[in-house]
Motif scaffolding. Structure first.
Motif, mmCIF file in Angstrom:
data_model
loop_
_atom_site.group_PDB
_atom_site.id
_atom_site.type_symbol
_atom_site.label_atom_id
_atom_site.label_comp_id
_atom_site.label_asym_id
_atom_site.label_seq_id
_atom_site.Cartn_x
_atom_site.Cartn_y
_atom_site.Cartn_z
ATOM 1 N N ILE A 100 0.830 -1.213 0.000
ATOM 2 C CA ILE A 100 0.000 0.000 0.000
ATOM 3 C C ILE A 100 0.863 1.262 0.000
ATOM 4 C CG2 ILE A 100 -1.636 1.350 1.407
ATOM 5 C CD1 ILE A 100 -2.970 -0.926 -0.051
ATOM 6 N N GLY A 101 1.944 1.273 0.782
ATOM 7 C CA GLY A 101 2.789 2.468 0.856
ATOM 8 C C GLY A 101 3.309 2.915 -0.496
ATOM 9 N N PRO A 102 4.056 2.041 -1.206
ATOM 10 C CA PRO A 102 4.552 2.450 -2.524
ATOM 11 C C PRO A 102 3.436 2.700 -3.540
ATOM 12 C CG PRO A 102 5.733 0.508 -1.735
ATOM 13 C CD PRO A 102 4.612 0.766 -0.772
ATOM 14 N N ALA A 103 2.378 1.902 -3.505
ATOM 15 C CA ALA A 103 1.288 2.077 -4.468
ATOM 16 C C ALA A 103 0.624 3.441 -4.294
ATOM 17 C CB ALA A 103 0.261 0.953 -4.314
ATOM 18 N N GLU A 104 0.357 3.819 -3.049
ATOM 19 C CA GLU A 104 -0.278 5.121 -2.812
ATOM 20 C C GLU A 104 0.667 6.269 -3.143
ATOM 21 O OE1 GLU A 104 -1.872 5.146 1.142
ATOM 22 O OE2 GLU A 104 -3.604 3.954 0.540
ATOM 23 N N ALA A 105 1.946 6.116 -2.831
ATOM 24 C CA ALA A 105 2.911 7.173 -3.148
ATOM 25 C C ALA A 105 2.956 7.411 -4.657
ATOM 26 C CB ALA A 105 4.288 6.820 -2.601
ATOM 27 N N VAL A 106 3.044 6.333 -5.418
ATOM 28 C CA VAL A 106 3.077 6.453 -6.882
ATOM 29 C C VAL A 106 1.768 7.060 -7.393
ATOM 30 C CG1 VAL A 106 3.099 5.110 -9.039
ATOM 31 C CG2 VAL A 106 4.781 4.636 -7.242
ATOM 32 N N ALA A 107 0.638 6.591 -6.880
ATOM 33 C CA ALA A 107 -0.659 7.128 -7.311
ATOM 34 C C ALA A 107 -0.768 8.615 -7.003
ATOM 35 C CB ALA A 107 -1.792 6.357 -6.642
#
Length: 136
Positions: A100-107
């Motif tokens: 979730i951390g990297p996915a949300e940061a990229v989004a």
């Protein structure tokens, strides 16, 4: 960009932010579990996020029919998303589940770039304002 495309895009973006706002406000624990698990639950903070997201959602929806509102609304959405992205980047390893951390940061970075681009595009397509149109 044509007016129908602006209308569709701003409706989708504003509606998305209102959906996030309602979810965070009405079901903060499920919101946290699904996309905001960065530590102990803070229902007040989650509802504050909902209020902020609602503000941007409403602004985007209002800007659908007011082309002169688009540049400032989109620019402020870009600033908020950019600052929100920084927070997520700083805390990228604290999310559960870990993806979730990297996915949300990229989004969030992607949405920030989109809003910045749209803010710029809205200045190029903005109709000329006449003095008697100001305030409408």
């Amino acid at each position: 960009m044509t007016e129908p495309r602006w209308h569709l895009l701003l409706t989708a973006l504003g509606g998305g932010y209102l959906a996030l706002a309602l979810w965070a406000a009405l079901h903060p624990v499920s919101f946290e579990t699904a996309i905001a698990d960065f530590g102990p639950t803070n229902v007040h903070l989650l509802r504050d996020f909902g209020a902020c997201a609602a503000t941007f959602g409403i602004g985007l929806l209002l800007a659908r029919n007011k082309p002169h509102w688009r540049p400032p609304v989109l620019a402020m959405a870009a600033v908020w998303n950019g600052l929100h992205a920084v927070s997520h980047i700083v805390h990228v390893t604290e999310a559960h589940p870990a993806i979730i951390g990297p996915a949300e940061a990229v989004a969030l970075v992607g949405v920030t770039v989109l809003f910045a681009w749209l803010a710029r595009a809205s200045t190029a397509t903005r109709p000329k304002e006449r003095p008697h149109d100001l305030g409408k």
